[in-house]
Design a protein around this motif. Structure first.
Motif, mmCIF file in Angstrom:
data_model
loop_
_atom_site.group_PDB
_atom_site.id
_atom_site.type_symbol
_atom_site.label_atom_id
_atom_site.label_comp_id
_atom_site.label_asym_id
_atom_site.label_seq_id
_atom_site.Cartn_x
_atom_site.Cartn_y
_atom_site.Cartn_z
ATOM 1 N N ARG A 54 0.817 -1.224 0.000
ATOM 2 C CA ARG A 54 0.000 0.000 0.000
ATOM 3 C C ARG A 54 0.849 1.271 0.000
ATOM 4 O O ARG A 54 0.458 2.275 -0.569
ATOM 5 C CB ARG A 54 -0.940 -0.012 1.201
ATOM 6 N N TYR A 55 2.004 1.229 0.656
ATOM 7 C CA TYR A 55 2.785 2.449 0.820
ATOM 8 C C TYR A 55 3.202 2.993 -0.545
ATOM 9 O O TYR A 55 3.797 2.280 -1.358
ATOM 10 C CB TYR A 55 4.017 2.139 1.674
ATOM 11 N N LEU A 305 -0.505 6.395 2.521
ATOM 12 C CA LEU A 305 -0.127 7.811 2.547
ATOM 13 C C LEU A 305 1.374 7.987 2.676
ATOM 14 O O LEU A 305 2.012 7.330 3.492
ATOM 15 C CB LEU A 305 -0.740 8.468 3.785
ATOM 16 N N ASP A 306 1.921 8.924 1.905
ATOM 17 C CA ASP A 306 3.321 9.287 2.083
ATOM 18 C C ASP A 306 3.365 10.473 3.052
ATOM 19 O O ASP A 306 3.158 11.632 2.676
ATOM 20 C CB ASP A 306 3.913 9.666 0.724
ATOM 21 N N ALA A 317 -5.923 13.124 13.225
ATOM 22 C CA ALA A 317 -7.350 13.486 13.169
ATOM 23 C C ALA A 317 -7.580 14.504 12.055
ATOM 24 O O ALA A 317 -8.563 14.391 11.299
ATOM 25 C CB ALA A 317 -7.793 14.056 14.517
ATOM 26 N N ALA A 318 -6.678 15.471 11.927
ATOM 27 C CA ALA A 318 -6.841 16.509 10.901
ATOM 28 C C ALA A 318 -6.684 15.904 9.504
ATOM 29 O O ALA A 318 -7.412 16.268 8.574
ATOM 30 C CB ALA A 318 -5.829 17.632 11.127
ATOM 31 N N LEU A 319 -5.742 14.961 9.372
ATOM 32 C CA LEU A 319 -5.562 14.294 8.068
ATOM 33 C C LEU A 319 -6.849 13.591 7.650
ATOM 34 O O LEU A 319 -7.265 13.652 6.495
ATOM 35 C CB LEU A 319 -4.466 13.228 8.167
ATOM 36 N N ILE A 320 -7.469 12.926 8.646
ATOM 37 C CA ILE A 320 -8.709 12.196 8.356
ATOM 38 C C ILE A 320 -9.818 13.188 8.013
ATOM 39 O O ILE A 320 -10.547 13.009 7.033
ATOM 40 C CB ILE A 320 -9.104 11.305 9.560
ATOM 41 N N ALA A 328 -7.330 6.998 7.530
ATOM 42 C CA ALA A 328 -7.880 6.278 8.684
ATOM 43 C C ALA A 328 -7.064 5.027 9.019
ATOM 44 O O ALA A 328 -7.033 4.590 10.170
ATOM 45 C CB ALA A 328 -9.334 5.904 8.422
ATOM 46 N N THR A 329 -6.373 4.475 8.022
ATOM 47 C CA THR A 329 -5.539 3.286 8.274
ATOM 48 C C THR A 329 -4.468 3.574 9.323
ATOM 49 O O THR A 329 -4.012 2.675 10.029
ATOM 50 C CB THR A 329 -4.845 2.843 6.962
ATOM 51 N N LEU A 330 -4.074 4.851 9.417
ATOM 52 C CA LEU A 330 -3.026 5.198 10.392
ATOM 53 C C LEU A 330 -3.458 4.886 11.820
ATOM 54 O O LEU A 330 -2.619 4.716 12.703
ATOM 55 C CB LEU A 330 -2.687 6.691 10.268
#
Ligand SMILES: Cc1cc2nc3c(=O)[nH]c(=O)nc-3n(C[C@H](O)[C@H](O)[C@H](O)COP(=O)(O)O)c2cc1C
Length: 455
Positions: A54-55, A305-306, A317-320, A328-330
């Motif tokens: 995925r990366y 996500l890179d 939270a802000a990324l989501i 959200a996988t993070l």
């Protein structure tokens, strides 16, 4: 894991690391003998059946950095390691999601026979989408659905392991020309939502019948599964309070499943770096930190996500909230309050969390005693940095200190099974309070199914 890079990526380039020898039988037999010399309980073998792809949208990073690829089958190592040891236990990982249970039941019974009862099974449902695509599915099944399948999978195994053969089925009567008494072997005729298995089991009862059941879980469905099935549970927690809370919560669910509150041993994965002097420890620590591959860790973290492309102070939270794809996988690895910078720092570190200690043997032993006595865990799973340096240091330096404190065995008990080592003798088999024990009554093979359901 039967591979070059398991948890701490980048270490394979260290000149003293032997992991590139993982294709050689002698790597594993030497390791097994070293562990038995140190009187460790056993070796734990992880496994995945797909690639981390995925990366940055591909498997390239994982492949380049040896992030759990190339990797070989862990089950096949056990007979070799068992042949050169008498006591060492083996916990081996196998997924319930992709291969039906009958052949696996047979493989584990075979291993339990060949090791004289020294095997355990780490029950996983597999988290790699690529694994699903390797086994004919378009994508991985939803998380909780995988645990429902795992519950039926385990049920089939219990019928085969615990119910299909009576203890005295094999009579080996030469004069009467009866090897096995047919009246004491039965089909299981399992028909469920996911599996149909006629039986009988092909193996006669092995010393433990059901291998020791390991699991690692954090989710509500996973913990409920553990409360029914697991005997050894890998847990985590960022603080002592959260570790203790995890244990208390799981014990309460054990009681709800009519099992003893101490029916599970709680184990954490611990990072331990030690040496004879503070200077030696500092040198090792600095050397390891220099080699860590942040790229490898990010590929392993399963995110597409890179993170290097985002401001460091942005929170997960802000990324989501911004709708960044796959953010959200993070949450599998980080909390929503953590920042991009913290996530990147973690990736480039030795994962120095609550269960990490770098110090001379007395410092390490003090810390282990705190984990045991104050966090309330039962044991540790030693994270490997260098093979064999990590475990050799532990055996040469920490084990003697723990023995001085009465915290580590000085010898093995002859002939004990892995279950007896962990829970005391005579207890080679699952206790009667475990779900699987119902199938010791053949009538229960026909009883209506009792499934865990998370719908
Ligand atoms: C010590 C440890 C070892 C694990 N070994 C494996 C493994 O070998 N293979 C695997 O697919 N997952 C492995 N996992 C992941 C777990 O099976 C599980 O997916 C994870 O703990 C999340 O649990 P949950 O699904 O209940 O949220 C391991 C986890 C831990 C903590």
């Amino acid at each position: 894991m039967n591979c070059v890079g398991h948890i701490v990526h980048g270490m394979w380039v260290h000149p003293d690391n032997q992991r590139h020898r993982f294709n050689e039988l002698s790597f594993w037999t030497e390791l097994a003998q070293l562990l038995e010399y140190g009187t460790l309980d056993g070796i734990f073998l992880a496994d995945v059946i797909g690639v981390y792809d995925r990366y940055r949208g591909s498997a390239d990073t994982a492949i380049r950095e040896a992030v759990q690829i190339p990797s070989n089958d862990p089950l096949l190592l056990i007979p070799a390691m068992a042949a050169v040891t008498r006591h060492l236990g083996f916990g081996v990982t196998f997924s319930t999601s992709y291969e039906p249970p009958f052949a696996f039941a047979r493989r584990m019974s075979t291993l339990d026979h060949l090791t004289a009862g020294r095997v355990g099974w780490n029950i996983v449902t597999s988290y790699l989408p690529n694994a699903a695509r390797n086994f004919g599915q378009d994508d991985e099944l939803p998380h909780d659905a995988r645990y429902e399948i795992a519950d039926e999978y385990a049920d089939v195994l219990y019928k085969l392991w615990e119910g299909s053969w009576d203890d005295d089925a094999v009579v080996a009567d030469r004069q009467g020309r009866i090897y096995t008494d047919p009246a004491r072997v039965r089909a299981i005729d399992h028909v469920g939502a996911h599996f149909q298995v006629a039986g009988p089991h092909l193996c006669a009862p092995s010393p433990q019948r059901t291998p020791v059941l390991f699991q690692a879980s954090g989710s509500p469905a996973g913990l409920e599964f553990a409360a029914r099935h697991a005997e050894v549970l890998f847990i985590g927690g960022r603080t002592q309070a959260s570790v203790r809370a995890n244990i208390v919560r799981t014990r309460a669910r054990l009681v709800a499943h009519k099992r003893e509150p101490d029916a599970i041993k709680f184990v954490v994965m611990a990072g331990i770096i030690t040496g004879r002097t503070d200077v030696e420890v500092a040198d090792k620590l600095a050397g390891y930190r220099r080699l860590v591959s942040a790229e490898g860790a990010l590929a392993h973290a399963l995110t597409a996500l890179d993170l290097t492309l985002y401001p460091r102070d942005l929170t997960i939270a802000a990324l989501i909230a911004r709708g960044e794809p796959d953010a959200a996988t993070l949450l599998r690895r980080f909390t929503s309050e953590q920042s991009v910078g913290e996530a990147l720092d973690w990736a480039g570190s030795l994962h120095e969390d609550r269960f990490f200690v770098a110090g001379t043997p007395d410092v390490v032993a003090d810390q282990i005693e705190i984990w045991l006595d104050e966090d309330g865990i039962d044991g540790i799973n030693l994270r490997q940095y260098l093979s064999f340096e990590t475990v050799r240091d532990f055996i040469e330096l920490v084990v003697p200190e723990l023995r001085r404190r009465g915290r580590f065995r000085t010898s093995y008990t002859d002939g004990e099974t892995l279950r007896e080592r962990l829970f005391g003798a005579p207890r080679a088999r699952l206790p009667s309070t475990h779900f699987a024990a119902r199938y010791r009554d053949p009538a229960m093979l026909r009883a209506p199914a009792e499934r865990l359901s998370f719908g």
